[in-house]
Design a protein around this motif. Structure first.
Motif: not given
Lengths: 159, 780, 278
Positions: B562-586
């Motif tokens: 996905c695009a970097e701009e759509d990503l956020d970081i928190g609680d040990g994960r980088v996640y997809y802002r529109p669907a935060p359940e979709f992400g990757v552990d750091i």
């Protein structure tokens, strides 16, 4: 004669924190130097070496003393306890929980003195706490949190 | 948290508390090493004398002595501002306790024995024993030609043929004409002797020189990069070849900010072929050989109209900098540029002198000129309020400085660079239960009274002062933070961890801060002084975190397609802002993202960041014009005391600080800093003082004779409150707070005791004898 | 760290201690008896004193005794100030002992060391001067008992080679009503500007002072003044001032005038405390 050491070096046998330890030293060696240099127990600090600040406080034979004002020879045959041997002291816990620590240099001496106080007087009143703890100097905290920690540690000794 | 912050604003436990409580933390004196050699100093027993001879014959006879270094072996001058100090005295000594020679021996007792056998003969010179003596025409000179020394910074103005190490001038408005318009004026003089930082850890350093020419210094300094600079500037060694290691520091209070011990340890190591040598100060050396807290003789004249508006101020500061200027020259400057205190005064005339005497030399002390100037200014404010018939709080409020006003150096204040002094004062008034500053009778014939002060301070850092930070991710997704901020008890490493935790939205337990500092693997940092570390290093950490976040997002964008701009970081994960359940552990991307087929992209995530002061300028020589610091923190302090008029003993019932520190990163530690500062200020104000005999000898260089307040003698109650006007430039709106608790304590105490006794208490320390004497009983 | 070396001996009897002393001095070693050792060690560190042999007396049982022998309290010279402060046997000595140094130091400082101190204060001596205490001393000529004031009073010093074993005090002295005050410059742990120990038998008040002059003292003429009910505390202070053995101390802690002011305050407090006998 109970003990004679001539000017040459001798081997001291000390009971420190429940273990028998040997260290080489001169008759003129201070307990503080033997603990720190001979035994690697650096928790007792060199801060004034004049009995004025309490940073080197250890318990010898049940009483808190300045390790800087005691010859190593004087501590032979008596149990010595240092900060390293007080890991389970409620005073140690209370100093962390009550924010009684800043730079940490005076901390070992304060904890040893506080521990000795509560061993002798688990329900020490304010006057007694003050009399005992006035032996130790702290430059960072302003003492309020140390006072809180000692009060809190009393509960640990009462249990 | 109302702001919804993650870690900022939380009372997070100090990250070093456990090991400090167990006594396992190693300070510089706790390092043992096989083959370690020991250095001891021979120091001067005279305050001012020519050195006729230094006889080391008997010292060489002590077994184990390997080297003896005397002053003529390094006949050069060094210094942080003005290079006026020989590391080892040669030709003459200028203070009692000054280093004269170094003995290096295999064992500590051998070095000590040898040091005691060095015989120094002196030809005594007349002693300059106070700054006012030093300023008298015809006074003996501490330095024959103060004007001849090399200047390291621009704002230092020594005067040849005098004892003036620096003269700083502030000229704002028309101070001459303004006095005519004043309805009331007050002129008063104040004084206190040099005092000591007396950090519980005495200063110590170790040095070794390895065969390839690397110089490794271990010290308890606040200024590791300055040690490199000094060795480079004055000892002709390559800057990059000096590696400085600083373990945790056992208290500093400004006293470990300058460089004295390390060059001596370097000379000692060099004299024994580069072997590891330790030089450790005894308490006596730490007090009188090492630099101490400056003394002051001040005269303040204030004028106001009948409405209580301050129209003019004239300030003469004679700082007792002792034998050398060191940071005393900087203190002289800092006190000048904030000379008015936090008041808007249109016409200001200040002469601030760094004066040479034959006392131990002064360096920075917590507050850097401000506890000193505040004592003189805030006492005078109370006196003028009384003349005007105004309540001291009301008088201060009418003149409190605010955005839109100009400082004495004509720096323009804005809502971003100054806190809310009026609000601090009003809050202090409420919390202390201000009653106009009147004495009241209490039980047992005692008298209670309150005193208060308003203060400010800017930090005069170097105009290019800076800090850097490096954050490295581990395979488990946790983070290491490296930064050259020194942990000296103020909790800076915890605060920086909180700032990183906030940026990464990661729990503090996953952030590991390297507690020690090593100049070879930590990024450059100016120094850990001047309440500047939360600001400079905090901003550097934020910048490093931004860098790391960008890199994490870049790798995660590959993993998540996905695009970097759509990503956020928190609680040990980088996640997809529109669907935060979709992400990757750091931890899946900390060392690069590995595709199922084994191919890996990006590699380790390392964030780097830095921050440098913006838009600071030196001062103009003739007027002081300039912008000296990034912000002014303001605060109000108050005390309530109970005095026994029968014997003038007293105790402090309450001590209060209200500080506008901007956003408070860790409220518990901020309170600790304020309490500790108030203690230090009250101890300084009430009992601490070096005592000199007629020959300039320090009579009390020990913790027995140099008395400070002990357990149980602190205020019965400490009160701390913060006004939090955010600073736009600071990390999450924070300003520096480390020094502030100390600044207004001496005047608050003196104002309270003056109210209780009706006497003017204008000298420190305020022992019962001082109060008794001022109250007039001493003359009966 | 002590810069010089010495032999260390810890004898178990006075006889051993004395023969040890003879032997060491015979070898040309400067020899000292050592009890708590705090003063020896502080001065040894700074190089102000030195010794070739140190004889630690703490293992000599007589030096560690605290017990009544009929009407006499025997106080071992090597008892620590805290042991005396905590014992309850001698309340005035307990008060004076608690005023010395700080609590941790008092676990080490002994009564023998304090009364023999090189420092001008020696506050534990004050009650003993009031009690007309005796000293039991072992020396080359055997044991002898003599007034303590002769040994360690004004100008007195225990002769080198003699060992203070015990201090002897009568029950009558121990049980007298008493008063103790200590005033310091500012903080509580510190040398006295003035310390005053007083006791009372009938209408006769005795006082012993430390800090005021270069040595602790008790003077019969001062006792007269303290016992004179016709005098106000101010008048007493003025009288005492004229009787002082030396000039009032002026040093880094306080001026002479302030010490006299403090003395006046203490005499007020004494008068208030014992108002019923005035």
């Amino acid at each position: 004669m109970n003990r004679s050491i001539r000017q040459s070096k001798t081997v001291y046998r000390l009971n420190v924190n429940g273990e028998t330890k040997e260290a080489m030293g001169r008759p003129a060696d201070l307990l503080l130097d033997t603990l720190r240099t001979g035994l690697g127990l650096t928790g007792a600090k060199k801060a004034c070496k004049n009995g004025d600040c309490g940073a080197c406080t250890v318990i010898v034979g049940g009483d808190a003393v300045h390790a800087c004002l005691m010859l190593t020879a004087e501590a032979e045959g008596k149990p010595v306890r240092t900060i390293e041997g007080l890991a389970d002291s409620p005073v140690q816990r209370a100093f962390v929980d009550h924010w009684a620590i800043q730079c940490g240099f005076c901390t070992p001496g304060f904890i040893v003195k506080g521990h000795s106080l509560l061993e002798h007087h688990p329900d020490a009143d304010d006057e007694t706490v003050e009399e005992w703890l006035q032996s130790n100097l702290c430059r960072c905290t302003g003492y309020a949190e140390i006072k809180d920690a000692i009060q809190a540690a009393k509960k640990g000794f009462a249990d | 948290m109302e702001q919804g912050w993650y870690s900022v604003g939380q009372p997070e436990q100090r990250i070093d508390a456990e090991e400090k409580a167990r006594g396992t933390v190693r300070f510089v004196g706790d390092y043992l090493s096989p083959g370690l050699m020991h250095a001891k100093l021979v120091t001067s027993e005279r305050a001012h004398a020519e050195i006729r001879s230094v006889d080391v014959t008997e010292a060489w006879k002590v077994p184990g002595v390997r080297a003896i270094i005397t002053g003529e072996m390094f006949p050069f001058h060094i210094g942080p501002i003005l290079a006026d100090r020989p590391p080892l005295a040669f030709k003459k000594v200028r203070y009692c306790g000054e280093p004269l020679a170094i003995i290096v021996a295999d064992a500590e007792d051998q070095a000590k024995q040898a040091a005691e056998r060095v015989v120094v003969t002196y030809d005594p010179l007349p002693v300059v024993n106070s700054p006012s003596d030093a300023m008298r025409p015809g006074s003996p000179l501490v330095h024959e030609d103060a004007g001849s020394y090399q200047k390291l910074i621009s704002n230092v103005y020594p005067v040849s043929g005098t004892n003036i190490g620096s003269h700083i001038k502030i000229r704002k408005g028309d101070a001459g004409a303004a006095w005519a318009q004043c309805d009331e004026t007050v002129t008063a003089s104040y004084s206190f002797n040099l005092t000591d930082h007396a950090a519980m850890e005495p200063r110590a350093a170790m040095a070794e020189i390895n065969p390839s020419g690397k110089i490794i210094i271990h010290s308890c300094s606040q200024s590791p990069f300055t040690i490199k600079k000094v060795l480079n500037q004055f000892f002709n060694v390559e800057l990059g070849n000096v590696i400085v290691h600083i373990p945790l520091v056992g208290g500093a209070f400004g006293g470990k900010g300058t460089v004295q011990l390390e060059p001596l340890a370097y000379l000692a190591s060099k004299a024994v072929g580069g072997k590891l040598v330790r030089l450790e100060y005894s308490r006596e050396e730490d007090m009188r050989t090492a630099p101490c807290h400056i003394g002051l003789e001040a005269t303040v004249r204030l004028g106001a109209d009948k409405d209580g508006r301050l129209l003019a101020g004239q300030y003469t500061f004679l700082f007792d900098s002792g034998a050398y200027t060191d940071q005393g020259a900087g203190v002289t400057r800092a006190a000048a540029l904030d000379c008015t205190g936090p008041y808007d005064i249109a016409n200001v005339w200040c002469d601030s002198y760094c004066v040479y005497t034959n006392h131990p030399y002064a360096t920075s002390f917590r507050g850097y000129g401000h506890p000193e100037l505040s004592f003189a200014v805030e006492r005078t404010m109370d006196k003028l309020a009384r003349r005007l018939g105004l309540d001291p709080v009301e008088f201060r409020l009418r003149n409190a400085i605010k955005p839109g006003d100009e400082t004495p150096t004509q720096a323009v204040l804005t809502a971003n660079n100054i806190g809310d002094s009026a609000q601090c004062l009003l809050r202090a008034k409420e919390l202390i239960g201000w009653d106009g500053g009147k004495a009241r009778e209490a039980a047992g014939g005692k008298v209670r009274s309150k005193g208060l002060s308003l203060f400010w301070k800017t930090s005069t850092t170097a105009t290019n002062a800076q800090a850097g930070a490096v954050i490295k991710f581990e395979a488990d997704g946790s983070v290491n933070l490296n930064c050259a901020a020194i942990e000296l008890g103020q909790g800076t490493k915890t605060v920086l961890a909180q700032i990183l935790s906030e940026k990464l939205k990661m729990p503090l337990s996953k952030i590991r801060v390297t507690m020690e500092v090593n100049t070879q693997y930590d990024p450059h940092q100016w120094r850990t002084v001047a309440s500047s570390t939360t600001f400079l290093a905090g901003r550097a950490v934020m910048s490093a975190a931004d860098d790391a976040i960008a890199k994490l997002k870049k790798t995660a964008a590959v993993a998540l397609q996905c695009a970097e701009e759509d990503l956020d970081i928190g609680d040990g994960r980088v996640y997809y802002r529109p669907a935060p359940e979709f992400g990757v552990d750091i931890q899946e991307i900390a060392l690069g993202y590995k595709f199922p087929n084994g191919h890996t992209v990006s590699g380790q995530v390392i964030g780097v960041g830095k921050h440098v002061q913006t838009h600071l300028t030196p001062m103009d020589e003739k007027t002081g014009f300039g912008k000296p610091g990034p912000w002014w923190s303001v605060g109000a302090q108050a005390v309530e005391i109970e005095l026994d008029p029968a014997d003038y003993s007293y105790r402090v019932l309450k001590a209060l600080t209200v500080l506008d520190g901007g956003t408070i990163i860790n409220p518990r530690m901020a309170e600790q800093q304020m309490r500790g500062g108030m203690y230090l200020g009250l101890s300084f104000a009430s009992t601490e003082s070096f005592r000199f005999d007629a020959e300039g000898i320090v009579l009390n260089p020990s913790l027995r004779d140099y008395q400070m307040l002990r357990f149980g003698e602190e205020p019965a109650e400490y009160m701390v409150d913060f006004v939090q006007t955010p600073s736009a430039a600071g990390p999450y709106g924070a300003r520096g707070i480390g020094e502030y608790g100390v600044i207004g304590m001496a005047p608050a105490l003196a104002n309270a005791l003056s109210a209780a006794t009706g006497a003017e208490l204008d000298e420190l320390p305020l022992t019962p004898e001082t109060v008794w004497r001022a109250a007039g009983e001493g003359s009966r | 760290m002590i810069g010089f070396n010495f032999d260390y001996h810890r004898p178990g009897t006075p006889e051993e201690a004395l023969s040890c002393f003879r032997e060491s001095t015979g070898q040309g070693l400067q020899t000292v008896f050592y009890s708590g050792g705090t003063e020896f060690l502080t001065h040894a560190r700074t190089g102000e004193i030195s010794a070739g042999a140190v004889i630690d007396i703490k293992d000599i049982p007589e030096c560690r005794e605290l017990q009544w022998d009929g009407e006499i309290l025997m106080i071992g010279a090597a008892l620590t100030l805290n042991e005396l402060a905590g014992s309850g046997e001698y309340p005035l000595l307990a008060l004076a002992a608690k005023g010395v140094a700080d609590h941790t130091s008092r676990n080490k400082i002994t009564i023998g060391g304090n009364v023999n101190s090189r420092l001008p204060y020696r506050e534990a001596l004050l009650p003993l001067l009031l009690a007309d205490a005796a000293a039991k001393v072992a020396g080359p000529e055997g044991e002898r008992t003599l007034p303590l004031s002769e040994l360690v009073g004004q100008g007195g010093r225990l002769p080198s080679g003699e060992l203070l074993l015990q201090i002897l005090v009568s029950r009558r002295a121990v049980e007298r009503p008493h008063f103790f005050r200590k005033k310091t410059r500012m903080t509580k742990v510190g040398y006295p500007l003035v310390s005053l120990a007083a006791d009372r038998e009938g209408s006769r008040i005795s006082g012993a002072f430390s800090g005021l002059c270069g040595q602790p003292f008790r003077l019969a003429q001062v006792d007269e003044v303290l016992s004179d009910k016709s005098l106000t505390p101010e008048a007493q202070a003025a009288e005492i001032r004229s009787l002082l053995p030396t000039a009032v101390t002026a040093d880094q802690y306080a001026s002479a005038e302030y010490r006299l002011f403090v003395l006046g305050r203490m005499l007020h407090e004494l008068a208030e405390e014992w108002e019923e006998c005035r």
